[in-house]
Design a protein around this motif. Structure first.
Motif, PDB file in Angstrom:
ATOM      1  N   ASN A 180     -17.222  10.962 -19.164  1.00 47.15           N
ATOM      2  CA  ASN A 180     -17.068  10.150 -20.373  1.00 47.15           C
ATOM      3  C   ASN A 180     -16.726  11.119 -21.498  1.00 47.15           C
ATOM      4  OD1 ASN A 180     -17.739   8.811 -22.880  1.00 47.15           O
ATOM      5  ND2 ASN A 180     -18.791   7.250 -21.663  1.00 47.15           N
ATOM      6  N   LYS A 181     -15.463  11.141 -21.900  1.00 51.78           N
ATOM      7  CA  LYS A 181     -14.968  12.212 -22.771  1.00 51.78           C
ATOM      8  C   LYS A 181     -15.661  12.247 -24.132  1.00 51.78           C
ATOM      9  CE  LYS A 181     -10.471  12.586 -20.530  1.00 51.78           C
ATOM     10  NZ  LYS A 181     -10.907  11.794 -19.381  1.00 51.78           N
ATOM     11  N   PHE A 182     -15.898  11.065 -24.716  1.00 50.63           N
ATOM     12  CA  PHE A 182     -16.536  11.033 -26.040  1.00 50.63           C
ATOM     13  C   PHE A 182     -17.953  11.598 -25.968  1.00 50.63           C
ATOM     14  CE2 PHE A 182     -19.313   8.723 -29.027  1.00 50.63           C
ATOM     15  CZ  PHE A 182     -18.796   9.195 -30.218  1.00 50.63           C
ATOM     16  N   LEU A 183     -18.732  11.119 -25.001  1.00 48.65           N
ATOM     17  CA  LEU A 183     -20.114  11.602 -24.860  1.00 48.65           C
ATOM     18  C   LEU A 183     -20.146  13.054 -24.394  1.00 48.65           C
ATOM     19  CD1 LEU A 183     -21.878   8.498 -23.255  1.00 48.65           C
ATOM     20  CD2 LEU A 183     -21.877   9.223 -25.652  1.00 48.65           C
ATOM     21  N   PHE A 184     -19.139  13.439 -23.606  1.00 50.14           N
ATOM     22  CA  PHE A 184     -19.059  14.825 -23.123  1.00 50.14           C
ATOM     23  C   PHE A 184     -18.954  15.802 -24.295  1.00 50.14           C
ATOM     24  CE2 PHE A 184     -16.844  18.493 -21.221  1.00 50.14           C
ATOM     25  CZ  PHE A 184     -17.636  18.710 -20.105  1.00 50.14           C
ATOM     26  N   ILE A 185     -18.225  15.396 -25.324  1.00 53.64           N
ATOM     27  CA  ILE A 185     -18.080  16.230 -26.519  1.00 53.64           C
ATOM     28  C   ILE A 185     -19.279  16.057 -27.452  1.00 53.64           C
ATOM     29  CG2 ILE A 185     -16.660  16.633 -28.592  1.00 53.64           C
ATOM     30  CD1 ILE A 185     -14.241  15.727 -26.875  1.00 53.64           C
ATOM     31  N   LEU A 186     -19.838  14.838 -27.487  1.00 59.20           N
ATOM     32  CA  LEU A 186     -20.963  14.550 -28.377  1.00 59.20           C
ATOM     33  C   LEU A 186     -22.221  15.337 -27.989  1.00 59.20           C
ATOM     34  CD1 LEU A 186     -22.114  12.806 -30.714  1.00 59.20           C
ATOM     35  CD2 LEU A 186     -22.749  11.111 -28.965  1.00 59.20           C
ATOM     36  N   GLY A 187     -22.447  15.535 -26.687  1.00 63.70           N
ATOM     37  CA  GLY A 187     -23.677  16.193 -26.217  1.00 63.70           C
ATOM     38  C   GLY A 187     -23.935  17.552 -26.858  1.00 63.70           C
ATOM     39  N   PRO A 188     -23.038  18.530 -26.668  1.00 60.48           N
ATOM     40  CA  PRO A 188     -23.274  19.849 -27.275  1.00 60.48           C
ATOM     41  C   PRO A 188     -23.266  19.805 -28.805  1.00 60.48           C
ATOM     42  CG  PRO A 188     -21.094  19.745 -26.268  1.00 60.48           C
ATOM     43  CD  PRO A 188     -21.831  18.518 -25.827  1.00 60.48           C
ATOM     44  N   SER A 189     -22.472  18.877 -29.385  1.00 58.00           N
ATOM     45  CA  SER A 189     -22.444  18.762 -30.848  1.00 58.00           C
ATOM     46  C   SER A 189     -23.806  18.316 -31.374  1.00 58.00           C
ATOM     47  CB  SER A 189     -21.365  17.761 -31.286  1.00 58.00           C
ATOM     48  OG  SER A 189     -20.116  18.106 -30.747  1.00 58.00           O
ATOM     49  N   ILE A 221     -35.132  14.348 -31.130  1.00 58.07           N
ATOM     50  CA  ILE A 221     -33.732  13.907 -31.019  1.00 58.07           C
ATOM     51  C   ILE A 221     -32.918  14.937 -30.231  1.00 58.07           C
ATOM     52  CG2 ILE A 221     -31.613  13.426 -32.339  1.00 58.07           C
ATOM     53  CD1 ILE A 221     -33.393  12.359 -34.579  1.00 58.07           C
ATOM     54  N   GLY A 222     -33.315  16.208 -30.316  1.00 57.52           N
ATOM     55  CA  GLY A 222     -32.565  17.267 -29.653  1.00 57.52           C
ATOM     56  C   GLY A 222     -32.378  17.051 -28.170  1.00 57.52           C
ATOM     57  N   ILE A 266     -27.331  13.414 -22.920  1.00 59.46           N
ATOM     58  CA  ILE A 266     -25.970  12.871 -23.013  1.00 59.46           C
ATOM     59  C   ILE A 266     -24.979  13.792 -22.300  1.00 59.46           C
ATOM     60  CG2 ILE A 266     -24.081  12.441 -24.637  1.00 59.46           C
ATOM     61  CD1 ILE A 266     -26.202  11.390 -26.611  1.00 59.46           C
ATOM     62  N   GLY A 267     -25.111  15.112 -22.525  1.00 59.82           N
ATOM     63  CA  GLY A 267     -24.201  16.059 -21.888  1.00 59.82           C
ATOM     64  C   GLY A 267     -24.308  16.031 -20.374  1.00 59.82           C
ATOM     65  N   GLY A 268     -25.548  15.984 -19.869  1.00 58.53           N
ATOM     66  CA  GLY A 268     -25.752  15.962 -18.421  1.00 58.53           C
ATOM     67  C   GLY A 268     -25.229  14.686 -17.785  1.00 58.53           C
ATOM     68  N   TRP A 269     -25.466  13.534 -18.445  1.00 57.64           N
ATOM     69  CA  TRP A 269     -25.029  12.253 -17.888  1.00 57.64           C
ATOM     70  C   TRP A 269     -23.513  12.099 -17.982  1.00 57.64           C
ATOM     71  CZ3 TRP A 269     -22.528   7.916 -19.780  1.00 57.64           C
ATOM     72  CH2 TRP A 269     -22.561   6.791 -18.939  1.00 57.64           C
ATOM     73  N   ASN A 294     -21.777  14.672 -12.973  1.00 61.35           N
ATOM     74  CA  ASN A 294     -22.034  15.697 -11.959  1.00 61.35           C
ATOM     75  C   ASN A 294     -23.508  15.603 -11.577  1.00 61.35           C
ATOM     76  OD1 ASN A 294     -23.137  18.418 -11.203  1.00 61.35           O
ATOM     77  ND2 ASN A 294     -20.974  18.984 -11.264  1.00 61.35           N
ATOM     78  N   LYS A 295     -23.794  15.590 -10.289  1.00 61.47           N
ATOM     79  CA  LYS A 295     -25.184  15.363  -9.861  1.00 61.47           C
ATOM     80  C   LYS A 295     -26.106  16.501 -10.300  1.00 61.47           C
ATOM     81  CE  LYS A 295     -24.288  17.198  -5.209  1.00 61.47           C
ATOM     82  NZ  LYS A 295     -24.273  16.884  -3.765  1.00 61.47           N
ATOM     83  N   TYR A 296     -25.611  17.721 -10.307  1.00 59.96           N
ATOM     84  CA  TYR A 296     -26.447  18.850 -10.726  1.00 59.96           C
ATOM     85  C   TYR A 296     -26.720  18.786 -12.228  1.00 59.96           C
ATOM     86  CZ  TYR A 296     -25.139  20.681  -6.162  1.00 59.96           C
ATOM     87  OH  TYR A 296     -24.940  20.827  -4.824  1.00 59.96           O
ATOM     88  N   ALA A 297     -25.700  18.430 -13.001  1.00 57.73           N
ATOM     89  CA  ALA A 297     -25.882  18.294 -14.446  1.00 57.73           C
ATOM     90  C   ALA A 297     -26.862  17.173 -14.756  1.00 57.73           C
ATOM     91  CB  ALA A 297     -24.539  18.015 -15.119  1.00 57.73           C
ATOM     92  N   LEU A 298     -26.761  16.050 -14.022  1.00 59.79           N
ATOM     93  CA  LEU A 298     -27.673  14.923 -14.255  1.00 59.79           C
ATOM     94  C   LEU A 298     -29.108  15.297 -13.898  1.00 59.79           C
ATOM     95  CD1 LEU A 298     -28.065  11.996 -15.065  1.00 59.79           C
ATOM     96  CD2 LEU A 298     -27.569  11.332 -12.705  1.00 59.79           C
ATOM     97  N   LEU A 299     -29.289  16.024 -12.784  1.00 64.28           N
ATOM     98  CA  LEU A 299     -30.638  16.473 -12.408  1.00 64.28           C
ATOM     99  C   LEU A 299     -31.214  17.402 -13.471  1.00 64.28           C
ATOM    100  CD1 LEU A 299     -30.336  17.146  -8.565  1.00 64.28           C
ATOM    101  CD2 LEU A 299     -31.917  15.568  -9.670  1.00 64.28           C
ATOM    102  N   GLY A 300     -30.380  18.308 -13.987  1.00 65.22           N
ATOM    103  CA  GLY A 300     -30.835  19.207 -15.047  1.00 65.22           C
ATOM    104  C   GLY A 300     -31.215  18.446 -16.300  1.00 65.22           C
TER     105      GLY A 300
END
Length: 346
Positions: A74-83, A129-130, A136-139, A143-149
């Protein structure tokens, strides 16, 4: 007058932001040097004298690396996570009193961006909130490893926030205020809060390690199990934001520990200097230096622990949080209340 004060606050916010980034940048260098020292190695020694330019080289590398966004994410959330992770990390420094007020031409300039009377609640609100940035970034990575993390990070941070909050409740009972500035100011005379709340400090310190995902609580990023955890799919500066956010959180949490339990900008001999007629602004600057010395010590302590103690298994981590730290924090509140009752405070 109001415009000049607003301008001062904006400049102070930019200075604190800049210092946070600078400390985070050179914490990466210090981390490698501390690890090298503990492992009898040299560490970075090529980029500049003693490797002092290594963080700049790493920053340039991060900016120059290819920007990759997975097609299934999900491109929007992918960028939103680290931001979001970076934003919340920088926001926490707003209520920390970096020193007493400077007096210039008869005007008082406080070294605190926002002196809110519920500063402790603000800190916990922003910290809570952090975890959304990590989730958001993991979901969003799909990626299953990112989601588990991300799941590990969220359950870990939620679990340890409870014990941390109750440790601070005992401190609030002792000080009688939710203002971070007032908690720091109260320690200018007498003993520091760590002497009144040693168990609360220990609980807070352990929870701070868990909240910042530092070893031995770095299970969300466990390379041996999860490749890289919640930021597995990230590259370039988005990965840099996650890494920077961790180091900024380490810097801010060290500042919070120093402020709440170790006197903040207060230092031994402060009253003697005032009695000797040393200028107010000089004492304020010495106080700022004292606070940063305490912060540097706790940052070093974070690194020392990382390269000394192996990480826990995940069940051990959760058992420590729920079966040991939370009961201890409840006991600490009960004992604190009983002592205050005997003193006639409540």
């Amino acid at each position: 007058m109001e415009f000049s004060f607003l301008l001062y606050k904006i400049i102070l916010a930019l200075v604190v932001f800049g210092i946070s980034l600078f400390v985070a940048m050179y914490s990466t260098y210090a981390e490698r040097k501390v690890a090298a020292f503990l492992q009898d190695r040299l560490g970075p020694n090529r980029a500049g004298p003693f490797g002092i330019l290594q963080p700049l080289a790493d920053g340039v590398k991060m900016f120059m690396k290819e920007e990759i966004i997975p097609t299934v994410s999900n491109k929007f959330l992918f960028i939103l996570g680290p931001s979001l992770a970076m934003l919340t990390a920088c926001m926490t420094g707003a209520v920390i009193p970096w020193g007493k007020s400077l007096i210039i031409n008869g005007t008082s300039y406080p070294l605190q961006i926002a002196d809110v009377n519920i500063g402790v609640l603000y800190l916990f609100g922003v910290v809570s909130i952090g975890v959304y940035g990590i989730m958001i970034g993991g979901w969003a990575s799909n990626n299953k490893y990112a989601l588990l993390g991300a799941l590990r990070a969220s359950s870990q941070m939620i679990s340890y926030e409870i014990a941390m909050g109750m440790a601070v409740i005992a401190l609030i009972m002792t000080t009688g205020t939710l203002s971070v500035a007032e908690i720091s100011a109260q320690q200018s005379t007498g003993l520091w809060n760590v002497c009144y709340q040693p168990l609360g400090f220990l609980i807070f310190l352990i929870c701070a390690f868990a909240e910042t995902n530092r070893t031995p609580f770095d299970l969300p990023e466990c390379e041996t199990e999860l490749v890289g955890g919640y930021h597995t799919e990230y590259s370039s500066m988005k990965l840099g934001f996650y890494l920077f956010a961790e180091y900024i959180n380490m810097f801010i949490s060290s500042a919070i520990i120093a402020t709440m339990y170790f006197g903040g900008y207060n230092f031994p001999g402060q009253q003697a200097l005032m009695d000797a007629g040393v200028g107010h602004n000089a004492i304020v600057l010495l106080g700022v230096a004292a606070l940063f010395i305490k912060i540097v010590f706790f940052i070093f302590f974070y690194m020392w622990i990382r390269w000394t103690i192996p990480r826990f298994r995940y069940d051990q981590l959760m058992n420590l949080g729920w079966k040991i730290l939370i009961p201890l924090s409840i006991l600490n509140i009960v004992v604190t209340g009983f002592v205050l009752y005997l003193k006639g405070v409540i």
